[in-house]
Design a protein around this motif. Structure first.
Motif, PDB file in Angstrom:
ATOM      1  N   ILE A  64     -13.912   2.969  -9.729  1.00 37.51           N
ATOM      2  CA  ILE A  64     -14.024   1.578 -10.162  1.00 37.51           C
ATOM      3  C   ILE A  64     -15.405   1.048  -9.810  1.00 37.51           C
ATOM      4  O   ILE A  64     -15.819   1.101  -8.643  1.00 37.51           O
ATOM      5  N   LEU A  65     -16.123   0.536 -10.807  1.00 36.82           N
ATOM      6  CA  LEU A  65     -17.481   0.041 -10.586  1.00 36.82           C
ATOM      7  C   LEU A  65     -17.490  -1.179  -9.668  1.00 36.82           C
ATOM      8  O   LEU A  65     -16.683  -2.098  -9.837  1.00 36.82           O
ATOM      9  N   ALA A  66     -18.435  -1.181  -8.733  1.00 35.42           N
ATOM     10  CA  ALA A  66     -18.582  -2.312  -7.823  1.00 35.42           C
ATOM     11  C   ALA A  66     -19.730  -3.221  -8.236  1.00 35.42           C
ATOM     12  O   ALA A  66     -19.958  -4.257  -7.594  1.00 35.42           O
ATOM     13  N   ALA A  67     -20.454  -2.861  -9.280  1.00 36.86           N
ATOM     14  CA  ALA A  67     -21.558  -3.680  -9.781  1.00 36.86           C
ATOM     15  C   ALA A  67     -21.683  -3.444 -11.277  1.00 36.86           C
ATOM     16  O   ALA A  67     -21.385  -2.351 -11.764  1.00 36.86           O
ATOM     17  N   PRO A  68     -22.136  -4.455 -12.016  1.00 37.40           N
ATOM     18  CA  PRO A  68     -22.288  -4.262 -13.466  1.00 37.40           C
ATOM     19  C   PRO A  68     -23.413  -3.278 -13.776  1.00 37.40           C
ATOM     20  O   PRO A  68     -24.334  -3.091 -12.968  1.00 37.40           O
ATOM     21  N   ILE A  69     -23.338  -2.656 -14.938  1.00 39.44           N
ATOM     22  CA  ILE A  69     -24.374  -1.731 -15.397  1.00 39.44           C
ATOM     23  C   ILE A  69     -25.129  -2.391 -16.551  1.00 39.44           C
ATOM     24  O   ILE A  69     -24.539  -2.740 -17.574  1.00 39.44           O
ATOM     25  N   ILE A  70     -26.439  -2.586 -16.368  1.00 43.25           N
ATOM     26  CA  ILE A  70     -27.301  -3.178 -17.387  1.00 43.25           C
ATOM     27  C   ILE A  70     -28.220  -2.089 -17.932  1.00 43.25           C
ATOM     28  O   ILE A  70     -28.869  -1.369 -17.169  1.00 43.25           O
ATOM     29  N   ALA A  71     -28.267  -1.967 -19.245  1.00 48.24           N
ATOM     30  CA  ALA A  71     -29.104  -0.929 -19.862  1.00 48.24           C
ATOM     31  C   ALA A  71     -30.581  -1.265 -19.687  1.00 48.24           C
ATOM     32  O   ALA A  71     -31.009  -2.375 -20.000  1.00 48.24           O
ATOM     33  N   GLU A  76     -19.277   2.245  -2.065  1.00 48.67           N
ATOM     34  CA  GLU A  76     -20.083   3.424  -1.764  1.00 48.67           C
ATOM     35  C   GLU A  76     -20.845   3.795  -3.028  1.00 48.67           C
ATOM     36  O   GLU A  76     -20.495   3.368  -4.133  1.00 48.67           O
ATOM     37  N   THR A  77     -21.903   4.577  -2.866  1.00 49.06           N
ATOM     38  CA  THR A  77     -22.689   5.046  -4.001  1.00 49.06           C
ATOM     39  C   THR A  77     -22.409   6.522  -4.214  1.00 49.06           C
ATOM     40  O   THR A  77     -22.495   7.321  -3.277  1.00 49.06           O
ATOM     41  N   LEU A  78     -22.063   6.870  -5.455  1.00 47.82           N
ATOM     42  CA  LEU A  78     -21.704   8.249  -5.780  1.00 47.82           C
ATOM     43  C   LEU A  78     -22.583   8.775  -6.902  1.00 47.82           C
ATOM     44  O   LEU A  78     -23.001   8.026  -7.781  1.00 47.82           O
ATOM     45  N   PRO A  79     -22.860  10.094  -6.887  1.00 43.23           N
ATOM     46  CA  PRO A  79     -23.521  10.683  -8.055  1.00 43.23           C
ATOM     47  C   PRO A  79     -22.611  10.586  -9.260  1.00 43.23           C
ATOM     48  O   PRO A  79     -21.379  10.542  -9.130  1.00 43.23           O
ATOM     49  N   LEU A  80     -23.216  10.552 -10.433  1.00 46.78           N
ATOM     50  CA  LEU A  80     -22.447  10.378 -11.656  1.00 46.78           C
ATOM     51  C   LEU A  80     -21.370  11.443 -11.808  1.00 46.78           C
ATOM     52  O   LEU A  80     -20.266  11.171 -12.296  1.00 46.78           O
ATOM     53  N   SER A  81     -21.648  12.652 -11.370  1.00 40.88           N
ATOM     54  CA  SER A  81     -20.689  13.751 -11.504  1.00 40.88           C
ATOM     55  C   SER A  81     -19.422  13.536 -10.696  1.00 40.88           C
ATOM     56  O   SER A  81     -18.402  14.172 -10.958  1.00 40.88           O
ATOM     57  N   ILE A  93     -31.477  -2.314 -24.980  1.00 42.92           N
ATOM     58  CA  ILE A  93     -32.029  -2.615 -23.665  1.00 42.92           C
ATOM     59  C   ILE A  93     -31.665  -4.047 -23.250  1.00 42.92           C
ATOM     60  O   ILE A  93     -31.704  -4.970 -24.054  1.00 42.92           O
ATOM     61  N   GLY A  94     -31.261  -4.196 -21.985  1.00 42.41           N
ATOM     62  CA  GLY A  94     -30.886  -5.507 -21.460  1.00 42.41           C
ATOM     63  C   GLY A  94     -29.429  -5.871 -21.641  1.00 42.41           C
ATOM     64  O   GLY A  94     -28.969  -6.878 -21.095  1.00 42.41           O
ATOM     65  N   SER A  95     -28.676  -5.078 -22.399  1.00 46.63           N
ATOM     66  CA  SER A  95     -27.262  -5.404 -22.606  1.00 46.63           C
ATOM     67  C   SER A  95     -26.428  -4.918 -21.422  1.00 46.63           C
ATOM     68  O   SER A  95     -26.765  -3.934 -20.760  1.00 46.63           O
ATOM     69  N   GLN A  96     -25.339  -5.632 -21.157  1.00 49.28           N
ATOM     70  CA  GLN A  96     -24.419  -5.205 -20.100  1.00 49.28           C
ATOM     71  C   GLN A  96     -23.476  -4.165 -20.679  1.00 49.28           C
ATOM     72  O   GLN A  96     -22.689  -4.452 -21.567  1.00 49.28           O
ATOM     73  N   LEU A  97     -23.562  -2.978 -20.141  1.00 47.73           N
ATOM     74  CA  LEU A  97     -22.741  -1.884 -20.645  1.00 47.73           C
ATOM     75  C   LEU A  97     -21.344  -1.930 -20.041  1.00 47.73           C
ATOM     76  O   LEU A  97     -20.341  -1.785 -20.741  1.00 47.73           O
ATOM     77  N   PHE A  98     -21.284  -2.157 -18.728  1.00 51.72           N
ATOM     78  CA  PHE A  98     -19.997  -2.229 -18.035  1.00 51.72           C
ATOM     79  C   PHE A  98     -20.027  -3.372 -17.038  1.00 51.72           C
ATOM     80  O   PHE A  98     -21.070  -3.670 -16.445  1.00 51.72           O
ATOM     81  N   ALA A  99     -18.868  -3.990 -16.842  1.00 53.63           N
ATOM     82  CA  ALA A  99     -18.732  -5.043 -15.846  1.00 53.63           C
ATOM     83  C   ALA A  99     -18.214  -4.463 -14.541  1.00 53.63           C
ATOM     84  O   ALA A  99     -17.575  -3.404 -14.515  1.00 53.63           O
ATOM     85  N   SER A 100     -18.479  -5.150 -13.470  1.00 57.77           N
ATOM     86  CA  SER A 100     -17.881  -4.776 -12.190  1.00 57.77           C
ATOM     87  C   SER A 100     -16.365  -4.828 -12.321  1.00 57.77           C
ATOM     88  O   SER A 100     -15.814  -5.715 -12.960  1.00 57.77           O
ATOM     89  N   GLY A 101     -15.699  -3.863 -11.734  1.00 62.02           N
ATOM     90  CA  GLY A 101     -14.248  -3.811 -11.808  1.00 62.02           C
ATOM     91  C   GLY A 101     -13.720  -2.888 -12.877  1.00 62.02           C
ATOM     92  O   GLY A 101     -12.506  -2.697 -12.982  1.00 62.02           O
ATOM     93  N   GLN A 102     -14.610  -2.295 -13.677  1.00 64.32           N
ATOM     94  CA  GLN A 102     -14.165  -1.387 -14.730  1.00 64.32           C
ATOM     95  C   GLN A 102     -13.974   0.015 -14.170  1.00 64.32           C
ATOM     96  O   GLN A 102     -14.808   0.533 -13.430  1.00 64.32           O
ATOM     97  N   ARG A 103     -12.866   0.634 -14.536  1.00 66.18           N
ATOM     98  CA  ARG A 103     -12.615   2.023 -14.144  1.00 66.18           C
ATOM     99  C   ARG A 103     -13.308   2.935 -15.157  1.00 66.18           C
ATOM    100  O   ARG A 103     -13.135   2.788 -16.366  1.00 66.18           O
ATOM    101  N   LEU A 104     -14.078   3.888 -14.668  1.00 65.65           N
ATOM    102  CA  LEU A 104     -14.895   4.727 -15.526  1.00 65.65           C
ATOM    103  C   LEU A 104     -14.086   5.867 -16.134  1.00 65.65           C
ATOM    104  O   LEU A 104     -13.477   6.668 -15.421  1.00 65.65           O
TER     105      LEU A 104
END
Length: 418
Positions: free
Chosen positions: A42-49, A31-36, A149-160
């Motif tokens: 747990i992330l379902a997709a990686p975060i790329i800056a 599901e997609t949630l607001p940051l708040s 810019i372009g770096s992977q900040l978090f991988a999928s599966g990481q708990r925030l």
């Protein structure tokens, strides 16, 4: 056909852990949630800056920005303006000039160094004299030095974590794709169990396990459903399982997986699915059970069963050390195992051969170092020892004797038990 029979010898702790972690399909959707609302999810997709943080060179101090090479030709620098955070200096400048700059303000193109305001003397003619010579690029926070810019900040599966949320906000990210919480049903079994707040009959005890299990699972962000206390009756237990299976992905029971005549959980599970293994060579917690139900998730995976022992300490140890790593994987989390600390024993200790033992222990510190001290009273019903300890002393299954000063594995308690 099930991989493990309930008649086989005890599984070692390592083999039981490996069997669980190798049999853990993803049981949840996204599901997609607001940051708040994403903290502890747990992330379902990686975060790329897609931007740099900081997005430009800026000052790490209140002071004066200038071109470092000007110090070779000038003993004084003329102040030609001021830069504030959010309000950069956009004027023209020439050799021998500087600007007053505040923390976080952008450094004008061509300037490369900041000196703290405490290290200069300001004259009435709006010039500064440097009382100490700074290093090149001193007090300058470079563009992208935190996140490029372009770096992977978090991988999928990481708990925030809370600071992870802040990092996402620094990138301007307003929402994230996360896994929905794993749905876990919790059941206690036994005629002897009573709800807290009700009178006890002769031979009765209050149900501590259900409350402990639910608190630990809630700490980890699972969607926990309470299905109460079920009497020692196979028909009642089957009905409870079927109700829970309509609403959950995993069912966790406490009690009913030992060898007593009234332990019906294994029998009912055999009707509704398959026992994968039962009995692990650990103390406390030998009668831990794991199985599959015939009921399927929406993605076609068998729903899971985990049976914890009835004794309160055994229940916590098996939940913490065996069940939780598998549940986290089923929930989409990347599980990384941290090796135990190796610390010296504070005293001699011995045990019987054959089972690994998780000993509640505390840390003691003196002028010679930090030591592991086993708590007195290791009975499997003594839940109070968790409040007095800081982790587990893990004793090897085949060894029987340890001397004071021997290095032993120590596993600190984590946030799940807080």
């Amino acid at each position: 056909m099930n991989q493990f029979s309930s008649e086989q010898p005890l599984l070692s702790f390592q083999h039981a852990s490996e069997a669980l972690l190798s049999d853990t399909p993803l049981l949840v959707k996204t599901e997609t949630l607001p940051l708040s609302a994403a903290h502890r999810r747990i992330l379902a997709a990686p975060i790329i800056a897609d931007i740099n943080v900081p997005n430009a060179d800026n000052s790490g101090m209140d002071g004066f920005a200038f071109r470092f090479s000007d110090l070779n030709e000038h003993t004084h620098l003329n102040i030609i303006g001021t830069a504030y955070a959010g309000h950069p200096f956009n004027g023209e400048w020439q050799s021998g000039c500087c600007i007053r700059i505040m923390t976080g303000a952008h450094i004008p193109a061509g300037f490369d160094t900041v000196i703290m305001q405490e290290h200069v003397t300001v004259s009435t003619e709006q010039t500064i004299t440097l009382n100490t010579k700074p290093c090149f690029a001193q007090n300058v926070r470079k563009q992208g030095e935190d996140i490029s810019i372009g770096s992977q900040l978090f991988a999928s599966g990481q708990r925030l974590t809370a600071t992870d949320i802040g990092m996402l906000a620094s990138l301007g990210i307003a929402s994230v794709s996360v896994y929905k919480p794993l749905k876990v049903g919790v059941i206690s079994t036994g005629d002897e169990l009573f709800e807290p707040g009700t009178p006890l009959s002769q031979g009765g005890i209050y149900d501590t396990n259900r409350y402990t299990i639910q608190a630990i699972l809630t700490n980890l962000g699972f969607a926990v459903q309470d299905f109460g206390i079920i009497a020692d009756d196979p028909d009642a237990l089957k009905l409870a399982f079927e109700e829970a299976l309509s609403n959950t992905d995993v069912i966790i029971t406490s009690g009913g997986v030992s060898v007593g005549d009234a332990d019906h959980t294994k029998t009912v599970l055999t009707e509704l699915g398959q026992m994968q293994f039962w009995k692990v060579a650990i103390k406390p917690g030998k009668p831990f059970a794991y199985g599959h139900f015939k009921h399927l998730t929406q993605d076609g995976h068998n729903k899971r069963f985990m049976g914890l022992p009835g004794n309160p300490v055994s229940s916590v140890v098996t939940l913490h050390q065996l069940a939780i790593p598998a549940l986290r994987k089923m929930a989409g989390e990347t599980v990384s195992t941290q090796p135990p600390l190796q610390l010296p024993l504070a005293c001699d200790i011995s045990k019987k051969q054959g089972r690994a033992e998780f000993i509640r222990a505390s840390l003691v510190v003196d002028n010679t170092g930090t030591y592991v001290e086993p708590l007195k009273g290791q009975g499997s019903g003594m839940l109070s020892t968790f409040a007095k300890s800081q982790g587990y002393l893990l004793l090897d299954a085949e060894k029987t004797q340890w001397q004071s000063g021997d290095l032993v594995p120590f596993i600190p308690f984590d946030c799940a038990l807080n």
